[in-house]
Write a protein that holds these residues in place. Sequence first.
Motif, PDB file in Angstrom:
ATOM      1  N   LEU A 136      -5.492  -1.381  10.779  1.00 14.06           N
ATOM      2  CA  LEU A 136      -4.269  -0.655  10.268  1.00 14.06           C
ATOM      3  C   LEU A 136      -3.270  -1.608   9.707  1.00 14.06           C
ATOM      4  O   LEU A 136      -2.937  -1.339   8.440  1.00 14.06           O
ATOM      5  N   HIS A 137      -2.995  -2.517  10.317  1.00 17.15           N
ATOM      6  CA  HIS A 137      -1.736  -3.475   9.931  1.00 17.15           C
ATOM      7  C   HIS A 137      -2.393  -4.386   8.788  1.00 17.15           C
ATOM      8  O   HIS A 137      -1.640  -4.252   7.733  1.00 17.15           O
ATOM      9  N   LYS A 175      -2.343  -2.256   5.438  1.00 16.97           N
ATOM     10  CA  LYS A 175      -0.873  -1.950   4.886  1.00 16.97           C
ATOM     11  C   LYS A 175      -0.415  -2.938   4.366  1.00 16.97           C
ATOM     12  O   LYS A 175       0.030  -2.997   3.258  1.00 16.97           O
ATOM     13  N   GLU A 186      -6.720   1.568   2.163  1.00 15.36           N
ATOM     14  CA  GLU A 186      -6.840   2.470   3.206  1.00 15.36           C
ATOM     15  C   GLU A 186      -8.011   1.471   4.067  1.00 15.36           C
ATOM     16  O   GLU A 186      -8.711   0.549   3.558  1.00 15.36           O
ATOM     17  N   VAL A 187      -7.758   1.657   5.383  1.00 16.92           N
ATOM     18  CA  VAL A 187      -8.630   0.929   6.149  1.00 16.92           C
ATOM     19  C   VAL A 187      -9.822   1.173   6.181  1.00 16.92           C
ATOM     20  O   VAL A 187     -10.984   0.212   6.106  1.00 16.92           O
TER      21      VAL A 187
END
Length: 69
Positions: free
Chosen positions: A47-48, A51, A56-57
Amino acid sequence: MNDRLRKARRAKGLTQDEMAKLLGYQSKSGYSMIETGRNRPPLPVALHIAKIVGQEVEQLFPASDVHTS
């Protein structure tokens, strides 16, 4: 090899070393192993990464490439 991840990182103008530092790794090898597919990132790291590169992951990692434990 995760080509989507490599392309997204390069599009942001980041090196593997810079990504590693942004993720809190001591050296680039931790990040490099994710990008080359040798290690699956934990969900918070995935997720990091998403970002940082502004995606999007799900675009960067197939579900089987991320571990939740």
